[in-house]
Design a protein around this motif. Sequence first.
Motif, PDB file in Angstrom:
ATOM      1  N   ASP A 239       2.424   6.259  -1.488  1.00 36.80           N
ATOM      2  CA  ASP A 239       1.659   7.190  -0.507  1.00 36.80           C
ATOM      3  C   ASP A 239       0.128   6.482  -0.491  1.00 36.80           C
ATOM      4  OD1 ASP A 239       3.392   9.236  -0.181  1.00 36.80           O
ATOM      5  OD2 ASP A 239       2.882  10.136  -2.225  1.00 36.80           O
TER       6      ASP A 239
ATOM      7  N   THR B  43       1.318   2.387   4.722  1.00 35.78           N
ATOM      8  CA  THR B  43       0.772   3.085   3.596  1.00 35.78           C
ATOM      9  C   THR B  43      -0.669   2.752   3.406  1.00 35.78           C
ATOM     10  OG1 THR B  43       2.811   2.280   2.300  1.00 35.78           O
ATOM     11  CG2 THR B  43       0.909   3.039   1.094  1.00 35.78           C
TER      12      THR B  43
ATOM     13  N   CYS C  49       0.953  -3.409   4.239  1.00 37.82           N
ATOM     14  CA  CYS C  49       0.857  -2.010   4.320  1.00 37.82           C
ATOM     15  C   CYS C  49       0.538  -1.555   5.645  1.00 37.82           C
ATOM     16  CB  CYS C  49      -0.307  -1.703   3.272  1.00 37.82           C
ATOM     17  SG  CYS C  49      -0.035  -1.811   1.609  1.00 37.82           S
TER      18      CYS C  49
END
Length: 242
Positions: A175, A197, A193
Amino acid sequence: MKDSYKEGIIIENIEIAKNIYLLRLQGDFKGAPGQFYMLRGWEGNDPFLPRPISIADLRDGVLTMIYEIRGKGTHIISQLKPGDALSLLGPLGNGFPIVEGKKIAIVSGGIGIAPMLYLARSLGSKAVLYAGFRSEPYLLESFEEHVSEIHISTEDGSKGHKGFVTGMIDPEAYDIIYSCGPTPMMEALGRLCKNKTELIVSLESHMACGIGICLGCTVPTVRGTERVCKEGPVFKAEEVLI
């Protein structure tokens, strides 16, 4: 500025890998994960500037720092012995946002592992650590009780995965990811990412004053130019153009 410095007494100052030192100081210290202190360990103006070193850990009045010999100032500090005094200004900068109840990864490169120990110990849930080194790993034993897994990469293949630390991680498995290390590493991680994320980065920068006056550590962000020592060193990756 000089009046704001405080004294720390060295408890331990030892080499833990080639040119990498662990420094422990006793004193009246405060600070959050991600913050740093400016250090002076010499009299006079040579070197003229203090050295910024991040908080690696802080408990029971003992401040732990990990530093690399990169020039005259850090070389002088490396020669100091238990009982010697250092002058410190801080804590400075902002800190990492602390989250709970999420899947968390910590990604470090080289000396960027230093601020991640205090972070790992402060998180609400155990993170997975991905630590990259050129060759010889260090500090990992201090993480063992604070993270759920440790993944190691070395560029020369002497330990763990051979290659870069960014080659080991799947951002979609987490997360939030916290990262500190060389800018190219964090840029590569940022690309991995993006739109997947949340990535929080701690930037490294040359600093002169450490308190935002000299503007020597500015970086471009989506809000305009900001100071690593004042608005940072911790930023959301999407906000800072590293």
